[in-house]
Design a protein around this motif. Structure first.
Motif, PDB file in Angstrom:
ATOM      1  N   PHE A  93       1.119  -0.993   0.441  1.00  0.00           N
ATOM      2  CA  PHE A  93      -0.092   0.263   0.032  1.00  0.00           C
ATOM      3  C   PHE A  93       0.780   1.225  -0.059  1.00  0.00           C
ATOM      4  N   GLN A  94       0.880   2.161  -1.027  1.00  0.00           N
ATOM      5  CA  GLN A  94       1.767   2.903  -1.425  1.00  0.00           C
ATOM      6  C   GLN A  94       0.982   4.809  -1.263  1.00  0.00           C
ATOM      7  N   PRO A  95       1.733   5.803   0.108  1.00  0.00           N
ATOM      8  CA  PRO A  95       0.876   6.408   0.173  1.00  0.00           C
ATOM      9  C   PRO A  95       0.648   7.536  -0.533  1.00  0.00           C
ATOM     10  N   GLU A  96      -1.016   8.122  -0.996  1.00  0.00           N
ATOM     11  CA  GLU A  96      -1.816   8.616  -2.435  1.00  0.00           C
ATOM     12  C   GLU A  96      -2.560   9.552  -1.641  1.00  0.00           C
ATOM     13  N   MET A  97      -2.192   9.748  -0.236  1.00  0.00           N
ATOM     14  CA  MET A  97      -2.843  11.635  -0.456  1.00  0.00           C
ATOM     15  C   MET A  97      -1.710  12.977   0.113  1.00  0.00           C
ATOM     16  N   ASN A  98      -2.521  13.882  -0.467  1.00  0.00           N
ATOM     17  CA  ASN A  98      -1.505  14.942  -0.815  1.00  0.00           C
ATOM     18  C   ASN A  98      -0.838  15.526   0.756  1.00  0.00           C
ATOM     19  N   GLU A  99      -0.335  15.973   1.107  1.00  0.00           N
ATOM     20  CA  GLU A  99       0.683  16.807   2.444  1.00  0.00           C
ATOM     21  C   GLU A  99      -0.390  17.496   2.980  1.00  0.00           C
ATOM     22  N   GLU A 100      -1.403  18.451   2.720  1.00  0.00           N
ATOM     23  CA  GLU A 100      -2.157  19.682   2.632  1.00  0.00           C
ATOM     24  C   GLU A 100      -3.034  18.951   3.349  1.00  0.00           C
ATOM     25  N   ARG A 101      -3.602  17.737   2.586  1.00  0.00           N
ATOM     26  CA  ARG A 101      -4.439  17.284   3.711  1.00  0.00           C
ATOM     27  C   ARG A 101      -4.340  16.452   4.733  1.00  0.00           C
ATOM     28  N   ARG A 102      -3.184  15.460   4.168  1.00  0.00           N
ATOM     29  CA  ARG A 102      -2.652  14.830   5.753  1.00  0.00           C
ATOM     30  C   ARG A 102      -1.975  15.673   7.000  1.00  0.00           C
ATOM     31  N   LYS A 103      -1.737  17.003   6.458  1.00  0.00           N
ATOM     32  CA  LYS A 103      -1.820  17.957   7.988  1.00  0.00           C
ATOM     33  C   LYS A 103      -2.886  18.474   8.165  1.00  0.00           C
ATOM     34  N   GLU A 104      -3.675  19.008   7.620  1.00  0.00           N
ATOM     35  CA  GLU A 104      -5.338  19.195   8.252  1.00  0.00           C
ATOM     36  C   GLU A 104      -6.060  17.880   8.329  1.00  0.00           C
ATOM     37  N   LEU A 105      -6.032  16.793   8.571  1.00  0.00           N
ATOM     38  CA  LEU A 105      -6.307  15.336   9.041  1.00  0.00           C
ATOM     39  C   LEU A 105      -5.527  15.127  10.813  1.00  0.00           C
ATOM     40  N   LEU A 106      -4.942  15.209  11.189  1.00  0.00           N
ATOM     41  CA  LEU A 106      -3.564  15.595  11.645  1.00  0.00           C
ATOM     42  C   LEU A 106      -4.421  16.296  12.808  1.00  0.00           C
ATOM     43  N   ARG A 107      -3.917  17.168  12.524  1.00  0.00           N
ATOM     44  CA  ARG A 107      -4.230  18.787  13.234  1.00  0.00           C
ATOM     45  C   ARG A 107      -5.730  18.180  13.967  1.00  0.00           C
ATOM     46  N   GLY A 108      -7.163  17.993  13.332  1.00  0.00           N
ATOM     47  CA  GLY A 108      -8.494  17.308  13.935  1.00  0.00           C
ATOM     48  C   GLY A 108      -8.040  16.366  14.662  1.00  0.00           C
ATOM     49  N   TRP A 109      -7.092  15.564  14.301  1.00  0.00           N
ATOM     50  CA  TRP A 109      -6.888  14.333  15.381  1.00  0.00           C
ATOM     51  C   TRP A 109      -6.574  14.430  16.704  1.00  0.00           C
ATOM     52  N   ASP A 110      -5.555  15.627  16.536  1.00  0.00           N
ATOM     53  CA  ASP A 110      -4.993  15.699  17.712  1.00  0.00           C
ATOM     54  C   ASP A 110      -5.772  16.942  18.266  1.00  0.00           C
ATOM     55  N   LYS A 111      -6.942  18.060  17.918  1.00  0.00           N
ATOM     56  CA  LYS A 111      -7.474  18.386  19.135  1.00  0.00           C
ATOM     57  C   LYS A 111      -7.922  17.968  19.152  1.00  0.00           C
ATOM     58  N   ALA A 112      -9.239  16.549  18.815  1.00  0.00           N
ATOM     59  CA  ALA A 112      -9.694  16.187  19.892  1.00  0.00           C
ATOM     60  C   ALA A 112      -9.002  14.487  20.469  1.00  0.00           C
ATOM     61  N   VAL A 113      -8.469  14.659  19.800  1.00  0.00           N
ATOM     62  CA  VAL A 113      -6.490  14.039  21.647  1.00  0.00           C
ATOM     63  C   VAL A 113      -7.056  14.539  22.687  1.00  0.00           C
ATOM     64  N   GLY A 114      -7.105  15.810  22.264  1.00  0.00           N
ATOM     65  CA  GLY A 114      -7.124  16.901  23.115  1.00  0.00           C
ATOM     66  C   GLY A 114      -7.767  17.205  24.102  1.00  0.00           C
ATOM     67  N   ARG A 115      -9.110  17.177  23.486  1.00  0.00           N
ATOM     68  CA  ARG A 115     -10.565  16.992  24.146  1.00  0.00           C
ATOM     69  C   ARG A 115     -10.599  15.856  24.773  1.00  0.00           C
ATOM     70  N   SER A 116     -10.381  14.272  25.074  1.00  0.00           N
ATOM     71  CA  SER A 116     -10.539  13.332  25.899  1.00  0.00           C
ATOM     72  C   SER A 116      -9.499  12.998  26.646  1.00  0.00           C
ATOM     73  N   LYS A 117      -8.177  14.353  26.794  1.00  0.00           N
ATOM     74  CA  LYS A 117      -7.386  13.901  28.209  1.00  0.00           C
ATOM     75  C   LYS A 117      -8.140  14.680  28.884  1.00  0.00           C
ATOM     76  N   GLY A 118      -7.837  13.658  30.175  1.00  0.00           N
ATOM     77  CA  GLY A 118      -8.398  14.304  31.680  1.00  0.00           C
ATOM     78  C   GLY A 118      -9.501  14.571  31.937  1.00  0.00           C
ATOM     79  N   TRP A 119     -10.543  13.308  31.277  1.00  0.00           N
ATOM     80  CA  TRP A 119     -11.938  13.514  31.334  1.00  0.00           C
ATOM     81  C   TRP A 119     -12.372  12.911  32.298  1.00  0.00           C
ATOM     82  N   ALA A 120     -11.648  11.781  32.968  1.00  0.00           N
ATOM     83  CA  ALA A 120     -12.606  11.708  34.088  1.00  0.00           C
ATOM     84  C   ALA A 120     -10.978  11.590  35.666  1.00  0.00           C
ATOM     85  N   ARG A 121     -10.464  12.704  35.467  1.00  0.00           N
ATOM     86  CA  ARG A 121      -9.953  13.413  36.521  1.00  0.00           C
ATOM     87  C   ARG A 121     -10.643  14.073  37.144  1.00  0.00           C
TER      88      ARG A 121
END
Length: 496
Positions: free
Chosen positions: A466-494
């Motif tokens: 499987f070779q990467p097919e996604m352009n770099e701009e789209r990849r970075k956009e998706l990763l920024r969204g993931w990092d933001k979502a992970v940030g929301r989940s952190k510490g929730w049960a504290r």
């Protein structure tokens, strides 16, 4: 030359035996389920005699169905669930307590005592691990503390400790051999991975007698023989399951890596003959010891991999078969901005937040079941990418290729998204039984079936690249969204 190799694959939920020929063809497989016991919340145990009987039965059934005679089997390789701890009587071979499984959390208070004693840095620098109830050391102490007379008998050498590989070799050799290999020793939190010996400081801190510990041997040599109807067969390969998969994927060079997609995910990278101490929450462990050479690995774990798909199937009833997730994920062009962070039991490496909890974010009135299923699929790849990024920070060199195995690696959508979001090539092998294959390789090298690792590399066959097919701009956009979502989940049960 005897043409066959027998792999005994003793896992957490089953005991399996697989017979291979010299060309890596699978001639026979047999499997027996293994029961887990939960005597208290957070406790996980198994019956050591059931581990032994199911593994022995699977072995004998493979021999029966294949018609292979002992004379045709060059060697036996053993691969096992790691960290699971068994103590037994030397004289009788009887366990003195149930096996305490790697998942068991009962010894968390002992770990806290080690931390309070200022041993955290010592554990990290000597064993390559982090202080945790996951590993064998505190499980040994717990059994010695809770079984009458056990510590005194252990000091006299009357009680033996072993991880599952040690237990199986002891039983297979009728009590003649008490050994382990370096990969399993490195998972005990008692083994100095630099000096290649048990660590006296940790033995003293936990009051564990050295007399009960197995001799540590290489991953590929003759340890003893097993008596089978018609002859003796050498036992000549041992490795912990994840290290065996790394070897079975022919990740023999520094920088080679594999990821196993199971209930969780295990990412291991070969770092060569020099251990790499992680600054990003990964573990340093022994990858293999072979021919007088020790190779090391960085390891990272995702707690919830394929388990997120099981959650959609069993709890949300989105589909009836796990394999249907790929079909539904492909029915939409993207997730519609939805992210699912499956932090059901907290986040592992590189975040290490036990107070994080699962989060489903970015929902709109137009969100459909397919969007959530696709987000769940993508969450597995995002979490693996977080490990890949941590490894790149530790080693200073990003990966360009990743070998994959495990049940979820059959999912073409997931593999392509992994290639896209991580910007690397994904190699999926023809033979997915890479854990058992690794044990087979180690045994075959010791038995002389193969000359060297170069010969094994030539045998390994790629099914799909499987070779990467996604352009770099789209990849970075998706990763920024993931990092933001992970940030929301952190510490929730504290608690506030």
């Amino acid at each position: 030359m005897a043409p066959y190799l027998l792999a005994l694959d003793q896992g957490t939920t089953s005991s399996r035996a697989i017979l291979f020929d010299q060309e890596q063809n699978i001639l026979a497989i047999r499997q027996h389920e293994l029961e887990q016991h939960y005597p208290h919340e957070g406790w996980v145990e198994q019956d050591p005699m059931e581990i032994w009987s199911t593994q022995y039965a699977a072995m004998m059934e493979v021999l029966a169905v294949s018609g292979a005679s002992p004379a045709e089997i060059a060697g036996v390789g053993i691969v096992n669930q790691r960290e699971t701890t068994i103590l037994w009587e030397r004289a009788t071979g009887r366990p003195i307590y149930n096996a305490i499984v790697w998942q068991c959390r009962r010894t968390a208070d002992i770990v806290d005592e080690l931390k309070a004693a200022g041993l955290t840095d010592h554990i990290k620098s000597v064993t390559g691990l982090v202080p945790d109830a996951y590993f064998s050391a505190t499980k040994i102490k717990w059994i010695l503390d809770h079984v009458d007379g056990a510590r005194e008998k252990a000091a006299r050498g009357e009680i033996l400790f072993g991880t599952v590989d040690s237990w199986l070799v002891y039983k297979l050799t009728s009590g003649k051999t008490h050994i382990t290999d370096a990969t399993n020793a490195s998972r005990t939190m008692l083994y100095d991975i630099h000096r290649l010996d048990w660590d006296d400081t940790l033995l003293e801190a936990l009051d564990i007698p050295r007399a009960m510990l197995p001799e540590v041997r290489s991953s590929s040599e003759v340890y003893g023989t097993v008596s089978l109807p018609g002859g003796e067969v050498p036992i000549c390969g041992i490795a912990g399951d994840q290290q065996a998969a790394l070897f079975g994927q022919t990740c023999f060079q520094r920088g080679d890596a594999k990821n196993t997609y199971g209930t969780g995910c295990f990412l291991l990278m070969n770092t060569g003959e020099t251990p790499c101490e992680s600054r990003n929450g990964l573990l340093t462990t022994i990858a293999v010891q072979l021919g007088g050479e020790t190779q090391y690995a960085l390891e990272g774990s995702v707690f919830v991999g394929g388990a997120v798909i099981q959650w959609l199937r069993d709890e949300l009833r989105f589909f009836s078969e796990s394999r249907d997730a790929e079909y539904y994920a492909r029915k939409v062009p993207d997730t519609g901005g939805v992210y699912l962070v499956p932090a059901f039991t907290g986040l592992g490496a590189p975040h290490w937040d036990m107070y994080a909890r699962g989060a489903l974010l970015g929902l709109t009135r137009g969100t459909k079941r397919e969007h959530i299923i696709r987000a769940a699929q993508e969450s597995i790849a995002y979490q693996v990418n977080d490990l890949l990024a941590a490894m790149a920070r530790d080693t200073g060199a990003p990966l360009t290729t990743l070998s994959v195995d495990g049940g979820a690696s059959r999912d073409g959508f997931l593999m392509q998204f992994q290639a896209d979001i991580s910007a690397l090539a994904i190699r999926r092998p023809v033979i997915r039984e890479t854990t058992a294959l690794g044990a087979c390789y180690l045994a075959g090298l010791a038995a002389g079936v193969w000359r060297d690792r170069d010969e094994l590399t030539r045998l390994w066959r790629c099914d799909t690249l499987f070779q990467p097919e996604m352009n770099e701009e789209r990849r970075k956009e998706l990763l920024r969204g993931w990092d933001k979502a992970v940030g929301r989940s952190k510490g929730w049960a504290r608690e506030e």
